[in-house]
Design an enzyme around this catalytic site. Structure first.
Site, PDB file in Angstrom:
ATOM      1  N   ASN A  11     -52.918  -2.405 -61.290  1.00  0.00           N
ATOM      2  CA  ASN A  11     -52.174  -2.256 -62.542  1.00  0.00           C
ATOM      3  C   ASN A  11     -52.955  -2.952 -63.653  1.00  0.00           C
ATOM      4  O   ASN A  11     -52.968  -4.178 -63.731  1.00  0.00           O
ATOM      5  CB  ASN A  11     -50.776  -2.886 -62.360  1.00  0.00           C
ATOM      6  CG  ASN A  11     -49.973  -2.883 -63.645  1.00  0.00           C
ATOM      7  OD1 ASN A  11     -50.352  -2.249 -64.627  1.00  0.00           O
ATOM      8  ND2 ASN A  11     -48.857  -3.596 -63.639  1.00  0.00           N
ATOM      9  N   TRP A  12     -53.600  -2.151 -64.493  1.00  0.00           N
ATOM     10  CA  TRP A  12     -54.464  -2.733 -65.540  1.00  0.00           C
ATOM     11  C   TRP A  12     -53.650  -3.276 -66.711  1.00  0.00           C
ATOM     12  O   TRP A  12     -54.208  -3.892 -67.602  1.00  0.00           O
ATOM     13  CB  TRP A  12     -55.462  -1.678 -66.042  1.00  0.00           C
ATOM     14  CG  TRP A  12     -56.399  -1.140 -65.012  1.00  0.00           C
ATOM     15  CD1 TRP A  12     -56.458  -1.466 -63.682  1.00  0.00           C
ATOM     16  CD2 TRP A  12     -57.436  -0.176 -65.216  1.00  0.00           C
ATOM     17  NE1 TRP A  12     -57.455  -0.759 -63.047  1.00  0.00           N
ATOM     18  CE2 TRP A  12     -58.069   0.047 -63.973  1.00  0.00           C
ATOM     19  CE3 TRP A  12     -57.886   0.544 -66.330  1.00  0.00           C
ATOM     20  CZ2 TRP A  12     -59.133   0.949 -63.826  1.00  0.00           C
ATOM     21  CZ3 TRP A  12     -58.943   1.437 -66.188  1.00  0.00           C
ATOM     22  CH2 TRP A  12     -59.561   1.632 -64.942  1.00  0.00           C
ATOM     23  N   LYS A  13     -52.362  -3.003 -66.721  1.00  0.00           N
ATOM     24  CA  LYS A  13     -51.488  -3.447 -67.819  1.00  0.00           C
ATOM     25  C   LYS A  13     -52.107  -3.059 -69.167  1.00  0.00           C
ATOM     26  O   LYS A  13     -52.742  -2.030 -69.278  1.00  0.00           O
ATOM     27  CB  LYS A  13     -51.224  -4.956 -67.709  1.00  0.00           C
ATOM     28  CG  LYS A  13     -50.750  -5.367 -66.319  1.00  0.00           C
ATOM     29  CD  LYS A  13     -50.131  -6.725 -66.295  1.00  0.00           C
ATOM     30  CE  LYS A  13     -49.857  -7.118 -64.852  1.00  0.00           C
ATOM     31  NZ  LYS A  13     -49.029  -8.284 -64.731  1.00  0.00           N
ATOM     32  N   HIS A  96     -41.207  -2.151 -63.227  1.00  0.00           N
ATOM     33  CA  HIS A  96     -42.051  -3.353 -63.176  1.00  0.00           C
ATOM     34  C   HIS A  96     -41.325  -4.497 -63.883  1.00  0.00           C
ATOM     35  O   HIS A  96     -40.624  -4.289 -64.871  1.00  0.00           O
ATOM     36  CB  HIS A  96     -43.403  -3.077 -63.851  1.00  0.00           C
ATOM     37  CG  HIS A  96     -44.388  -4.180 -63.622  1.00  0.00           C
ATOM     38  ND1 HIS A  96     -44.393  -5.328 -64.385  1.00  0.00           N
ATOM     39  CD2 HIS A  96     -45.383  -4.321 -62.706  1.00  0.00           C
ATOM     40  CE1 HIS A  96     -45.355  -6.123 -63.941  1.00  0.00           C
ATOM     41  NE2 HIS A  96     -45.976  -5.540 -62.927  1.00  0.00           N
ATOM     42  N   GLU A  98     -42.240  -6.628 -65.916  1.00  0.00           N
ATOM     43  CA  GLU A  98     -42.497  -6.764 -67.368  1.00  0.00           C
ATOM     44  C   GLU A  98     -41.673  -5.754 -68.153  1.00  0.00           C
ATOM     45  O   GLU A  98     -41.261  -6.026 -69.280  1.00  0.00           O
ATOM     46  CB  GLU A  98     -44.004  -6.640 -67.633  1.00  0.00           C
ATOM     47  CG  GLU A  98     -44.724  -7.916 -67.206  1.00  0.00           C
ATOM     48  CD  GLU A  98     -46.131  -7.729 -66.699  1.00  0.00           C
ATOM     49  OE1 GLU A  98     -46.772  -6.702 -67.011  1.00  0.00           O
ATOM     50  OE2 GLU A  98     -46.611  -8.620 -65.955  1.00  0.00           O
ATOM     51  N   GLU A 165     -42.248  -7.789 -55.680  1.00  0.00           N
ATOM     52  CA  GLU A 165     -43.015  -8.682 -56.543  1.00  0.00           C
ATOM     53  C   GLU A 165     -42.110  -9.778 -57.092  1.00  0.00           C
ATOM     54  O   GLU A 165     -41.369  -9.552 -58.066  1.00  0.00           O
ATOM     55  CB  GLU A 165     -43.589  -7.908 -57.733  1.00  0.00           C
ATOM     56  CG  GLU A 165     -44.473  -6.747 -57.349  1.00  0.00           C
ATOM     57  CD  GLU A 165     -45.409  -6.381 -58.489  1.00  0.00           C
ATOM     58  OE1 GLU A 165     -46.611  -6.576 -58.326  1.00  0.00           O
ATOM     59  OE2 GLU A 165     -44.931  -5.937 -59.543  1.00  0.00           O
ATOM     60  N   GLY A 171     -48.913 -12.930 -62.278  1.00  0.00           N
ATOM     61  CA  GLY A 171     -49.774 -13.447 -63.340  1.00  0.00           C
ATOM     62  C   GLY A 171     -49.792 -14.958 -63.452  1.00  0.00           C
ATOM     63  O   GLY A 171     -50.276 -15.493 -64.447  1.00  0.00           O
ATOM     64  N   SER A 211     -50.032 -12.281 -57.935  1.00  0.00           N
ATOM     65  CA  SER A 211     -51.220 -13.140 -57.846  1.00  0.00           C
ATOM     66  C   SER A 211     -52.047 -12.885 -56.580  1.00  0.00           C
ATOM     67  O   SER A 211     -52.613 -13.811 -55.987  1.00  0.00           O
ATOM     68  CB  SER A 211     -50.825 -14.620 -57.955  1.00  0.00           C
ATOM     69  OG  SER A 211     -50.261 -14.875 -59.227  1.00  0.00           O
ATOM     70  N   GLY A 232     -52.415  -7.006 -60.242  1.00  0.00           N
ATOM     71  CA  GLY A 232     -52.580  -6.992 -61.687  1.00  0.00           C
ATOM     72  C   GLY A 232     -53.936  -7.539 -62.074  1.00  0.00           C
ATOM     73  O   GLY A 232     -54.943  -6.826 -62.068  1.00  0.00           O
ATOM     74  N   GLY A 233     -53.978  -8.830 -62.386  1.00  0.00           N
ATOM     75  CA  GLY A 233     -55.191  -9.451 -62.923  1.00  0.00           C
ATOM     76  C   GLY A 233     -56.460  -9.121 -62.141  1.00  0.00           C
ATOM     77  O   GLY A 233     -57.492  -8.753 -62.747  1.00  0.00           O
TER      78      GLY A 233
END
Ligand code: PEP
Length: 251
Positions: A11-13, A96, A98, A165, A171, A211, A232-233
């Site tokens: 997930n590149w956000k 998600h 977010e 999650e 994150g 993470s 993600g990151g």
């Protein structure tokens, strides 16, 4: 029971310029284009979906969208519908944390998005997870999110993936322990079994997200109820993401 093929999502956000997206996807194709043993899906920002889909054409890396609107079309400035995504993406993340907690997405909206994704023939990744302050009632939170998410569904949508999650792990660098993640993913599976029956639940892929990185993935990959990861990151670093995918495929 047939082995579930693990699935790793990146997930590149809201990251990458167009050039960075092109460089990243080229590196991923070179590293992972023929990887057996795991399904790999990248979720770029929506303006780059077409570029990324073109760059991955003919490879086994799939493309997904990070969000969707529930209506097929209409006066919804800035929104993207599931029928618009069909043809360029094959997956969509729904619910998600977010979207839920930064943008205030309601349970009804998550449910409507899930319906829209399935109706358009796309495959959903339904994200669920508790916030830090809900840690003492994780089971209740997961049950509510699954009940609300699947409201009106009489069967588990084919190929749906659940991403467990914990919000506090996303994150933050504070990943859940593999044992805790396994326990929560097993709990999600048991809730799916209650609602949709054991065969459907046994066939459903459940990812851990929060993470995940190249150093900790092995701990999750070997757990019996964890079928890959939503990343993600670390998905913005081609070498790290490739290492994660390889570790999942090898487990
Ligand atoms: C995510 O965005 O779903 C996620 C798990 O992010 P990160 O890997 O950065 O914690």
């Amino acid at each position: 029971m047939a082995r579930r093929l693990p699935v790793v999502g990146g997930n590149w956000k809201m990251h990458t310029t167009r050039t960075e997206a092109r460089v990243l996807v080229a590196a991923l194709r070179a590293e992972l284009g023929g990887l057996p043993g795991a399904q790999v899906v990248v979720f770029p920002p929506s303006p780059w979906l077409g570029d990324v889909a073109d760059a991955l054409a003919g490879s086994n890396i799939e493309v997904g969208a990070q969000d969707v609107h529930w209506e097929p079309k209409g006066a919804f400035t800035g929104a993207i519908s599931a029928p618009m995504l069909a043809g360029v993406a094959s997956w969509v993340i729904v619910g998600h944390s977010e979207r839920r907690h930064v943008f205030g997405e309601t349970a009804e909206e998550t449910n409507a998005k899930l319906r829209a994704v399935v109706a358009a023939g796309l495959r959903p990744v339904l994200a669920v997870g508790e916030r830090r302050e809900e840690s003492d009632r994780t089971a209740d939170v997961l049950r509510r999110q699954l009940d609300d998410g699947f409201r009106g569904f009489h069967g588990l949508p084919p190929e749906v993936v659940i991403a467990y999650e914990p919000v506090w792990a996303i994150g933050t660098g504070l990943a859940a322990s593999p044992e805790d993640a396994q326990a929560r993913c097993a709990l999600v599976r048991s809730m799916l079994a209650e609602r949709f029956g054991a065969p459907a639940a046994d066939g459903c892929r459940i990812q851990y997200g929060g993470s995940v990185n190249a150093a900790n993935i092995e701990g999750y990959a070997k757990q019996p109820d964890i079928d890959g990861a939503l990343v993600g990151g670390a998905s913005l670093d081609a070498a790290a993401f490739a290492a994660i995918c390889r570790a999942v495929a090898a487990a």
